[in-house]
Design a protein around this motif. Sequence first.
Motif, mmCIF file in Angstrom:
data_model
loop_
_atom_site.group_PDB
_atom_site.id
_atom_site.type_symbol
_atom_site.label_atom_id
_atom_site.label_comp_id
_atom_site.label_asym_id
_atom_site.label_seq_id
_atom_site.Cartn_x
_atom_site.Cartn_y
_atom_site.Cartn_z
ATOM 1 N N PRO A 180 5.780 4.649 -0.032
ATOM 2 C CA PRO A 180 6.031 4.153 -1.164
ATOM 3 C C PRO A 180 5.938 4.852 -2.738
ATOM 4 C CG PRO A 180 5.260 2.356 0.616
ATOM 5 C CD PRO A 180 4.689 3.525 0.836
ATOM 6 N N LEU B 203 2.396 1.104 -14.380
ATOM 7 C CA LEU B 203 3.343 2.735 -13.905
ATOM 8 C C LEU B 203 4.933 2.299 -13.551
ATOM 9 C CD1 LEU B 203 1.105 4.399 -11.283
ATOM 10 C CD2 LEU B 203 0.600 4.844 -13.663
ATOM 11 N N PRO B 204 5.590 2.700 -14.446
ATOM 12 C CA PRO B 204 7.464 1.893 -14.256
ATOM 13 C C PRO B 204 7.647 2.384 -12.850
ATOM 14 C CG PRO B 204 6.576 3.547 -16.014
ATOM 15 C CD PRO B 204 5.377 3.393 -15.448
ATOM 16 N N LYS B 205 8.146 1.607 -12.213
ATOM 17 C CA LYS B 205 8.962 2.428 -10.930
ATOM 18 C C LYS B 205 7.534 2.982 -9.845
ATOM 19 C CE LYS B 205 12.476 2.887 -13.377
ATOM 20 N NZ LYS B 205 14.346 3.616 -13.250
ATOM 21 N N ALA B 206 7.237 2.854 -9.416
ATOM 22 C CA ALA B 206 5.895 3.774 -9.155
ATOM 23 C C ALA B 206 6.333 3.813 -7.913
ATOM 24 C CB ALA B 206 4.872 3.848 -9.975
ATOM 25 N N PHE B 207 6.404 2.657 -7.162
ATOM 26 C CA PHE B 207 6.467 2.358 -5.712
ATOM 27 C C PHE B 207 7.737 1.592 -5.274
ATOM 28 C CE2 PHE B 207 5.375 -1.075 -2.013
ATOM 29 C CZ PHE B 207 4.053 -0.692 -2.333
ATOM 30 N N ASN B 208 7.780 1.989 -4.157
ATOM 31 C CA ASN B 208 9.031 1.939 -3.501
ATOM 32 C C ASN B 208 9.404 0.451 -2.584
ATOM 33 O OD1 ASN B 208 12.023 2.194 -3.032
ATOM 34 N ND2 ASN B 208 12.481 3.975 -2.036
ATOM 35 N N TYR C 103 12.949 0.473 -6.304
ATOM 36 C CA TYR C 103 11.735 0.462 -7.526
ATOM 37 C C TYR C 103 11.115 -0.452 -8.409
ATOM 38 C CZ TYR C 103 13.407 5.273 -6.007
ATOM 39 O OH TYR C 103 13.252 6.689 -5.187
ATOM 40 N N ALA D 280 1.334 8.600 -1.447
ATOM 41 C CA ALA D 280 1.768 8.425 0.231
ATOM 42 C C ALA D 280 3.247 8.014 0.190
ATOM 43 C CB ALA D 280 1.443 8.718 1.105
ATOM 44 N N TYR E 75 0.748 -1.352 0.422
ATOM 45 C CA TYR E 75 -0.218 0.373 0.042
ATOM 46 C C TYR E 75 0.754 1.536 0.070
ATOM 47 C CZ TYR E 75 -4.709 -1.869 -0.036
ATOM 48 O OH TYR E 75 -6.069 -1.952 0.349
ATOM 49 N N ALA E 76 0.454 2.669 -0.316
ATOM 50 C CA ALA E 76 0.983 3.612 -0.388
ATOM 51 C C ALA E 76 0.671 4.335 0.829
ATOM 52 C CB ALA E 76 0.578 4.375 -1.962
ATOM 53 N N TYR E 77 0.660 3.741 1.734
ATOM 54 C CA TYR E 77 0.591 4.579 2.960
ATOM 55 C C TYR E 77 1.826 4.383 3.777
ATOM 56 C CZ TYR E 77 -4.606 4.074 2.425
ATOM 57 O OH TYR E 77 -5.846 3.990 1.631
ATOM 58 N N PRO E 78 3.000 5.330 4.193
ATOM 59 C CA PRO E 78 3.899 5.365 5.063
ATOM 60 C C PRO E 78 3.621 3.982 5.880
ATOM 61 C CG PRO E 78 2.806 7.623 4.645
ATOM 62 C CD PRO E 78 1.551 6.843 4.982
ATOM 63 N N PHE F 126 -3.485 1.398 -7.827
ATOM 64 C CA PHE F 126 -1.903 1.745 -7.500
ATOM 65 C C PHE F 126 -1.751 -0.241 -6.655
ATOM 66 C CE2 PHE F 126 0.990 3.014 -4.991
ATOM 67 C CZ PHE F 126 2.590 3.449 -5.757
#
Lengths: 162, 162
Positions: free
Chosen positions: B72, A139-144, A150, B70, A28-31, A116
């Motif tokens: 990652p 989405l290329p390399k959009a998640f760390n 990435y 947000a 998930y794109a949450y901190p 996402f």
Amino acid sequence: MKIREATEADFEKIWPIFHEIISVGETYAYPQDTSIEEAYRLWMLFPRKTYAAVEEGQVLGSYYIKTNQAGPGSHVCNCGYIVSINERGRGLATSMCEHSQKTAIELGYKAMQFNFVVATNVGAIRIWNRLGFDTVGRLPKAFNHPARGYVDVLVMYKWLES
Amino acid sequence: MKIREATEADFEKIWPIFHEIISVGETYAYPQDTSIEEAYRLWMLFPRKTYAAVEEGQVLGSYYIKTNQAGPGSHVCNCGYIVSINERGRGLATSMCEHSQKTAIELGYKAMQFNFVVATNVGAIRIWNRLGFDTVGRLPKAFNHPARGYVDVLVMYKWLES
């Protein structure tokens, strides 16, 4: 197991599930250090509705549904799902996604979009594919990713009207 | 023409540009009747920064930059651009997009994503392509166009680091 609208009291049991998933940081794109107050806003307050999968007084999982874009984009909804790590493999994500599609139609939405979906989350992608969602974007390399660096992210989409 | 950070006073001149574009309803996922208060929140308050293209005391266009996801996903930014209808064809969108890419790098972002480019907005798509953005997604019928009904929406993306 029953899926019903989440109450304020349910959030106490949703929070540990949210926290265990977010703190791993792989999906998930949450901190990773999202606070309980922020989690409450993200999961309970901002969405249009939040549901809980419950069994014998326990919360096994939860999902939210919200409008993905305003105005001329408001016929498309977005959902997010979390399943307790102890309850994996029981088909809860499938049950909640099927439930959310019915909820979406009841609320007047015509399509559902996942903005996402981390490409390494192959279990989730397989489920969404099986339920009729198409991969409409990458989405290329959009998640760390904490272990892999990435990685790509998928956009998945399903038109709900037949 | 100069591009600089927008001030509170600039918003009075940004609002008519925002309003003339949004009320047509062909390109942005904001309600056509978006109020000035809501426009202020969307364009000035929620983004990380907002810029104005100014010339002789007039505002010709504006853009915002914000973090797209947000945690990652926070290395990817999102921008939105508006150009006064009277100032079209002068290359303002190109100038603002080039400026925004420099701003993005200064702010530490690694990529820029446009989440919602209406497929009928061919002028914009041509500009973003020329500036190195790839179409990485296509959302079927995700925009309710006032004249054409449900039309597709593109997701466009550029990795900024070389």
